[in-house]
Design a protein around this motif. Structure first.
Motif, PDB file in Angstrom:
ATOM      1  N   LEU A  23       0.837  -1.209   0.000  1.00  0.00           N
ATOM      2  CA  LEU A  23       0.000   0.000   0.000  1.00  0.00           C
ATOM      3  C   LEU A  23       0.870   1.258   0.000  1.00  0.00           C
ATOM      4  CD1 LEU A  23      -2.738  -1.173   2.513  1.00  0.00           C
ATOM      5  CD2 LEU A  23      -3.114  -0.599   0.100  1.00  0.00           C
ATOM      6  N   ARG A  24       1.985   1.225   0.728  1.00  0.00           N
ATOM      7  CA  ARG A  24       2.882   2.379   0.724  1.00  0.00           C
ATOM      8  C   ARG A  24       3.394   2.653  -0.686  1.00  0.00           C
ATOM      9  NH1 ARG A  24       2.974   6.269   3.820  1.00  0.00           N
ATOM     10  NH2 ARG A  24       2.227   6.982   1.800  1.00  0.00           N
ATOM     11  N   ARG A  25       3.775   1.592  -1.402  1.00  0.00           N
ATOM     12  CA  ARG A  25       4.267   1.772  -2.772  1.00  0.00           C
ATOM     13  C   ARG A  25       3.162   2.253  -3.704  1.00  0.00           C
ATOM     14  NH1 ARG A  25       6.880  -3.134  -1.350  1.00  0.00           N
ATOM     15  NH2 ARG A  25       5.259  -4.325  -2.441  1.00  0.00           N
ATOM     16  N   ALA A  26       1.950   1.756  -3.478  1.00  0.00           N
ATOM     17  CA  ALA A  26       0.849   2.116  -4.367  1.00  0.00           C
ATOM     18  C   ALA A  26       0.370   3.542  -4.144  1.00  0.00           C
ATOM     19  CB  ALA A  26      -0.318   1.140  -4.175  1.00  0.00           C
ATOM     20  N   TYR A  27       0.514   4.047  -2.911  1.00  0.00           N
ATOM     21  CA  TYR A  27       0.038   5.393  -2.580  1.00  0.00           C
ATOM     22  C   TYR A  27       1.174   6.192  -1.933  1.00  0.00           C
ATOM     23  CZ  TYR A  27      -4.511   3.211  -3.335  1.00  0.00           C
ATOM     24  OH  TYR A  27      -5.579   2.551  -3.872  1.00  0.00           O
TER      25      TYR A  27
END
Length: 800
Positions: free
Chosen positions: A169-173
């Motif tokens: 999720l960190r990479r996606a957002y």
């Protein structure tokens, strides 16, 4: 995966493949048996973005909005579902433009527009939880960052199992503030993970769902349910009105059209698969934590941790003491640890093993010291609890003892450094009050032998990164990404046994013939006798296909019959009835390039599967093949055959047969890649007339759907009536219109059903059930591309 490049396009046509096979959707009148798009922002898919359709039986179309005098749809019982021009639809509530929540009894609970949903502002994390620079306060105006809210209000082991998903999720957002709702005492762990910006304290007794979240400011841009799979957690997040909600599907919350839940899946894989289904790349091996900066209180010691979250997962303390005595006799330092409420247990073990006070760490070590102790340990021995996951996070050698729950769901990754001890048997109660029988079957010699087998070259303090290991080599295996579809059976150490999910695989010997390229999936529920007849026909086919039965939580003797009479047939046992989605479970579990569907009252003619495989091989754009169906012992032609053969859409130069836009589910064969690309059967429909929507979605993705009469299926439906079937079919036909067809068309279908509801009880039920599901349908609405809509209109008999 996307569909194939179209073979041609006529001048002036939009950039879409040519019309795919089409005829009106037909559903199986006899069988009871029965991918996940990102949830759009409320109102997406409706002209005007967030502007929603106002519906009523007497509504009219003006511009790009559907208006009515009353602004609502009134069912036969007078219930009102308000869909306003600015009111988002979330969860089990429908919100008006001014923020009002209108229930189906017409009671209104007002929420101020953009105002706080519950109580206090988002709490800053206790201690230093922020990832880096200070984050703007929630609701901080135009400059505030968009926010992602993740719910995982569980324990240490749960949090560590969710690390790969949090990092994904960190990479996606990367530009969003990542807020994690989890217990406040886990703040140091959250800091160590290094990707969370803010901790929102949230907890509940046991593994329950918190009753509320203290959230203020605008709704989350994205909410992610990493807590569980049930209406309580879904609705907790839905009440915050997130623009997007990522969660697994559940029959209690049909408005959420996420991927299906797999109860047998490993916890790390489960949440990575959830995100993958929403287009977020997640790696279940991305779970390592950095070593803390503080020194270990006992470097190089063997760490024994006798406690666990429940007595059923606690190996007897006397056995831990026997292990400690043997290890100390060999010259190893042994230390014992325990949580804040496990002081008595730790003291008892220390007394039995005659450990000095310097080697007893009861009462709960601070996280940094516990983390350092584990990171520099010679080995960690524990039950299925948080410290075992911490050992995995630090790549520390570990021996984990499993009892009620098998290591295939919670065990360490496959690596010689980690040993999971487990005597296969029935699942027990992971929250029980007595040690589980499976756990008690593990002896002290088993633990000592496992410690002896740990990789001697894996020296403390020099842990290399975990490679992606062969799941069949050591320890317990992760299922390969993206999910449970191709999961191999999981191995267990030191017992010579394999424990896998509730899927039985056929094993082929070295001299067995090459597997057929077409596998067969059967969805069934409570029809053991008829299923047995179908299996005998399928297993006698010359193609010798792999046959997989997906049991929709049968309550009869289906599973016992399969184990007794058909031991070579693979079985996927679902914990509850998933309707048509059971077929998707089956497609994911097979690895054949093509998959034929049968119901528990249908089978394929000899040679049909070979003919189908040849047609698929020769026509790369072919996504679904609708067969010719022969009914009953007399082998009468199903009337649908003529409808399919007479489709006005005709043939395509790059496809076999006649193009159609409908088929009979139990007489269809799919290209596995195409089926999964289209998302499979839609969860909102459950079953009944579900074929049309799948045909639409295949065509919209560029795949061909055709009727090929050379491929023959046999169907022996039960001649008895199907109670409730007419209402379900009407409901799903109308929901399909709202999901994919233009708004004027959907409104016209709604008005027609409302008129019929005045005198027809089936129509009344269909209308009532449609209105219940309509908010979810509007959120998942994705209008057909023009070329598919033109074909659908041709089948409707309209051209405008």
């Amino acid at each position: 995966m996307t569909g194939p490049t179209p073979a041609f396009r006529s001048p002036g046509d939009p950039p879409h493949p040519p019309p795919a096979p089409w005829t009106r959707g037909a559903s199986n009148p006899a069988s009871p048996s029965p991918g996940g798009p990102v949830h759009p922002a409320p109102g997406d898919g409706v002209p005007g973005g967030a502007r929603a359709a106002w519906l009523s039986a007497g509504g009219s179309v003006t511009g790009d909005r559907v208006l009515s005098a009353s602004g609502g749809v009134v069912s036969d019982e007078g219930r009102v579902a308000w869909l306003s021009a600015g009111g988002p639809v979330t969860g089990d509530r429908v919100l008006s433009a001014s923020g009002g929540v209108v229930s189906d009894e017409g009671r209104v609970a007002w929420l101020s527009a953009g105002g706080p949903v519950t109580g206090d502002p988002v709490h800053p994390a206790p201690g230093d939880v922020a990832r880096g620079a200070s984050c703007p306060a929630p609701g901080g105006g135009a400059a505030a960052r968009p926010r992602v809210l993740v719910l995982r209000a569980l324990g240490l082991g749960d949090l560590l199992a969710g690390v790969p998903a949090l990092r994904a999720l960190r990479r996606a957002y990367p530009d969003h503030e990542l807020v994690l709702a989890t217990p406040a005492e886990l703040a140091p762990v959250v800091t160590a993970i290094g990707v969370v910006d803010r901790l929102l304290p949230a907890a509940a007794p046991g593994r329950a769902v918190p009753r509320r979240l203290d959230w203020t400011g605008p709704p989350p841009d994205v909410a992610v349910d990493l807590h569980g799979n049930g209406p309580p957690s879904h609705r907790l997040l839905s009440r915050l009105r997130p623009l997007r909600l990522l969660a697994f599907a559940h029959p209690g919350t049909p408005e959420i059209d996420g991927p299906p839940w797999d109860a047998e899946e490993h916890e790390r894989d489960r949440w990575c698969r959830l995100l993958t289904a929403y287009g977020i790349d997640a790696d279940p091996t991305d779970l390592r934590l950095p070593r803390p900066s503080v020194p270990s209180p006992a470097p190089g010691a063997v760490v024994l941790h006798p406690g666990a979250g429940a007595p059923s997962r606690c190996w007897p303390v006397e056995r831990y003491a026997a292990v400690a005595e043997t290890l100390r006799a060999r010259g190893h330092r042994v230390v014992v640890t325990g949580g804040a409420d496990e002081g008595d247990l730790v003291a008892r073990l220390a007394k039995l093993a005659d450990l000095p006070d310097t080697d007893v760490f009861g009462g709960g070590l601070p996280y940094d010291r516990l983390s350092a102790l584990v990171a520099d340990a010679r080995a960690v021995v524990s039950g299925d609890t948080g410290i075992a996951h911490l050992a995995v996070a630090h790549a520390a050698p570990s021996v984990t003892l499993f009892g009620p729950v098998p290591p295939s769901r919670w065990g360490p990754p496959a690596h010689p450094r980690h040993r999971a001890l487990w005597h296969p048997g029935p699942d027990g109660d992971p929250h029980g009050h007595e040690p589980d029988p499976a756990l008690l079957r593990i002896g002290t010699d088993d633990v000592l032998h496992a410690l002896d087998a740990l990789d001697a070259s894996d020296a403390p303090g020099t842990r290399p990164a975990d490679p992606v290991a062969d799941p069949r080599s050591h320890g317990t295996a992760r299922s390969p990404r993206p999910g449970p579809a191709d999961r191999p059976q999981r191995g267990t150490m030191n017992h010579g046994t394999n424990h896998g999910p509730s899927t039985t695989r056929r094993r082929r010997g070295a001299d067995s013939p090459k597997p057929a390229p077409v596998g067969v999936v059967i969805a069934t529920r409570d029809r053991a006798a008829r299923l047995a007849v179908t299996l005998r026909h399928l297993l006698a086919l010359p193609e010798r296909p792999d046959v997989l039965v997906v049991d929709n939580a049968s309550t009869d003797d289906t599973r016992a019959m399969l184990a007794r009479d058909f031991p070579k047939v693979r079985v996927v046992s679902l914990p509850f009835n998933r309707g048509a989605l059971a077929r998707t479970h089956g497609v994911r579990a097979l690895d054949t390039p093509y998959v034929a569907f049968s119901d528990d009252d249908s089978w394929w003619a000899p040679g049909a599967l070979s003919t189908a495989a040849r047609l698929f091989d020769e026509h790369p754009r072919l996504g679904l093949l609708a067969a010719r169906t022969l009914v009953g012992p007399a082998e009468d032609a199903d009337p649908l055959n003529d409808v399919l053969a007479g489709s006005p859409l005709g043939p395509a130069t790059d496809l076999p047969g006649t193009q159609v836009l409908g088929f009979l589910a139990c007489a269809s064969i799919v290209r596995r890649e195409a089926y999964l690309d289209a998302g499979g059967y839609h969860p909102l429909l459950f079953f009944g007339a579900e074929e049309t929507l799948l045909a639409y979605d295949l065509a919209a993705r560029g795949w061909g759907v055709t009727h090929c009469p050379d491929v023959v299926a046999h169907h022996h439906p039960n001649p008895g009536p199907r109670t409730g079937r007419p209402a379900v079919v009407r409901r799903n036909e109308l929901l399909t219109a709202w999901l994919r067809r233009p708004l004027p068309h959907a409104l016209a279908r709604t008005r027609a059903l409302a008129a019929q509801a005045r005198t027809d009880p089936h129509a009344r039920r269909a209308l009532r059930e449609t209105l219940t599901r309509l908010p979810a349908a509007l959120r998942a609405r994705r209008p057909l591309p023009p070329h598919v809509e033109r074909a659908a209109r041709l089948l409707d008999g309209t051209t405008s």
